[in-house]
Each structure stands twice: as structure tokens, then as C-alpha cells.
Design a protein around this motif. Structure first.
Motif, PDB file in Angstrom:
ATOM      1  N   ALA A 194       8.548   7.346  69.069  1.00  0.00           N
ATOM      2  CA  ALA A 194       7.822   6.612  70.106  1.00  0.00           C
ATOM      3  C   ALA A 194       7.283   5.280  69.598  1.00  0.00           C
ATOM      4  O   ALA A 194       7.133   4.333  70.367  1.00  0.00           O
ATOM      5  CB  ALA A 194       6.670   7.466  70.628  1.00  0.00           C
ATOM      6  N   SER A 195       7.018   5.190  68.311  1.00  0.00           N
ATOM      7  CA  SER A 195       6.472   3.942  67.774  1.00  0.00           C
ATOM      8  C   SER A 195       7.549   2.885  67.575  1.00  0.00           C
ATOM      9  O   SER A 195       7.247   1.763  67.236  1.00  0.00           O
ATOM     10  CB  SER A 195       5.755   4.210  66.447  1.00  0.00           C
ATOM     11  N   GLY A 196       8.787   3.229  67.768  1.00  0.00           N
ATOM     12  CA  GLY A 196       9.862   2.247  67.641  1.00  0.00           C
ATOM     13  C   GLY A 196      10.446   2.198  66.249  1.00  0.00           C
ATOM     14  O   GLY A 196      11.272   1.359  65.959  1.00  0.00           O
ATOM     15  N   GLY A 197      10.041   3.027  65.368  1.00  0.00           N
ATOM     16  CA  GLY A 197      10.609   3.090  64.038  1.00  0.00           C
ATOM     17  C   GLY A 197      10.083   2.029  63.097  1.00  0.00           C
ATOM     18  O   GLY A 197      10.425   2.018  61.933  1.00  0.00           O
ATOM     19  N   GLY A 198       9.303   1.080  63.543  1.00  0.00           N
ATOM     20  CA  GLY A 198       8.717   0.079  62.663  1.00  0.00           C
ATOM     21  C   GLY A 198       9.670  -1.027  62.251  1.00  0.00           C
ATOM     22  O   GLY A 198       9.345  -1.859  61.420  1.00  0.00           O
ATOM     23  N   GLY A 199      10.850  -1.094  62.820  1.00  0.00           N
ATOM     24  CA  GLY A 199      11.806  -2.128  62.441  1.00  0.00           C
ATOM     25  C   GLY A 199      11.675  -3.370  63.309  1.00  0.00           C
ATOM     26  O   GLY A 199      11.017  -3.380  64.353  1.00  0.00           O
ATOM     27  N   ASP A 200      12.313  -4.459  62.910  1.00  0.00           N
ATOM     28  CA  ASP A 200      12.314  -5.713  63.669  1.00  0.00           C
ATOM     29  C   ASP A 200      13.506  -5.689  64.610  1.00  0.00           C
ATOM     30  O   ASP A 200      14.651  -5.715  64.177  1.00  0.00           O
ATOM     31  CB  ASP A 200      12.400  -6.894  62.699  1.00  0.00           C
ATOM     32  N   ASN A 201      13.258  -5.669  65.922  1.00  0.00           N
ATOM     33  CA  ASN A 201      14.335  -5.559  66.903  1.00  0.00           C
ATOM     34  C   ASN A 201      14.732  -6.902  67.497  1.00  0.00           C
ATOM     35  O   ASN A 201      15.369  -6.966  68.534  1.00  0.00           O
ATOM     36  CB  ASN A 201      13.904  -4.627  68.049  1.00  0.00           C
ATOM     37  N   VAL A 215       5.482  15.034  64.681  1.00  0.00           N
ATOM     38  CA  VAL A 215       5.586  13.896  63.768  1.00  0.00           C
ATOM     39  C   VAL A 215       6.849  13.091  64.058  1.00  0.00           C
ATOM     40  O   VAL A 215       6.816  11.848  64.135  1.00  0.00           O
ATOM     41  CB  VAL A 215       5.560  14.377  62.294  1.00  0.00           C
ATOM     42  N   VAL A 216       7.972  13.752  64.274  1.00  0.00           N
ATOM     43  CA  VAL A 216       9.224  13.046  64.576  1.00  0.00           C
ATOM     44  C   VAL A 216       9.117  12.327  65.915  1.00  0.00           C
ATOM     45  O   VAL A 216       9.577  11.192  66.072  1.00  0.00           O
ATOM     46  CB  VAL A 216      10.415  14.039  64.557  1.00  0.00           C
ATOM     47  N   GLY A 217       8.489  12.971  66.888  1.00  0.00           N
ATOM     48  CA  GLY A 217       8.299  12.328  68.194  1.00  0.00           C
ATOM     49  C   GLY A 217       7.409  11.104  68.103  1.00  0.00           C
ATOM     50  O   GLY A 217       7.647  10.088  68.770  1.00  0.00           O
ATOM     51  N   ALA A 218       6.370  11.163  67.280  1.00  0.00           N
ATOM     52  CA  ALA A 218       5.485  10.012  67.113  1.00  0.00           C
ATOM     53  C   ALA A 218       6.215   8.851  66.448  1.00  0.00           C
ATOM     54  O   ALA A 218       6.015   7.687  66.818  1.00  0.00           O
ATOM     55  CB  ALA A 218       4.269  10.419  66.287  1.00  0.00           C
TER      56      ALA A 218
END
Length: 93
Positions: free
Chosen positions: A68-75, A62-65
Motif C-alpha cells: 500500500a505504501s508504493g514500495g518506496g521506489g521512484d515512479n 506487513v506485506v499489505g502495508a
């Protein structure tokens, strides 16, 4: 001197009485300790339980997923690095 001898004999008699009476009642003031019956624990079937490594591995997945998804923040902001490109600085002519 007669008073000192009487006082000394009274102290000795009192101390002797205290020692004799305390040893006569030693152990009789407390309730006896009675051990209870031994209760055996019932072992559950090991087929119904998950192995100990399953939960930590699931947590790592779960932590790896999430990582890998980028944390969902605006970069796209300047604090986040601006998308990975450096600003171009024009030199003075």
C-alpha cells in the motif's frame, strides 16, 4: 575313481561341519537388545503460546502495508509509466 569318492566325502563332511557350526552359534554373536525407559514429554501450558494463525496474519499485514505504501521506489521514470500519462504525439500538418 577312488580319488573322486574321497574328494566327494571330504566336500560333504566340510559342508556338514559348516552347517552344524553356523547353526550352533546363531544368535550368540550379537549383543542383546535392551529397551530403555519410556520418557514422557511434558506439555507446555497452552496459555503461554500464540495461536497458529497469528503469525501468518501478521506477515500478511506487513506485506499489505508495504504494498500500500508504493514500495518506496521512484515512479517518475519512463520504465515505471511516467506518472500515468501518455505522451502527446503531434500529427504532421
Amino acid at each position: 575313481m577312488h580319488i573322486e569318492t574321497m574328494f566327494r566325502s571330504i566336500v560333504v563332511a566340510t559342508a556338514t561341519t559348516a552347517v552344524i557350526t553356523s547353526s550352533a552359534y546363531a544368535g550368540n554373536l550379537a549383543d542383546p537388545i535392551i529397551e530403555g525407559d519410556v520418557i514422557e514429554e511434558v506439555q507446555e501450558d497452552s496459555q503461554n503460546r500464540l495461536p497458529g494463525w497469528v503469525l501468518p496474519v501478521a506477515a500478511l499485514v506487513v506485506v499489505g502495508a508495504i504494498a500500500a505504501s508504493g514500495g518506496g521506489g521512484d515512479n517518475s521514470g519512463a520504465a515505471a509509466g511516467g506518472g500515468g500519462t501518455l505522451p502527446v504525439i503531434n500529427p504532421k500538418p
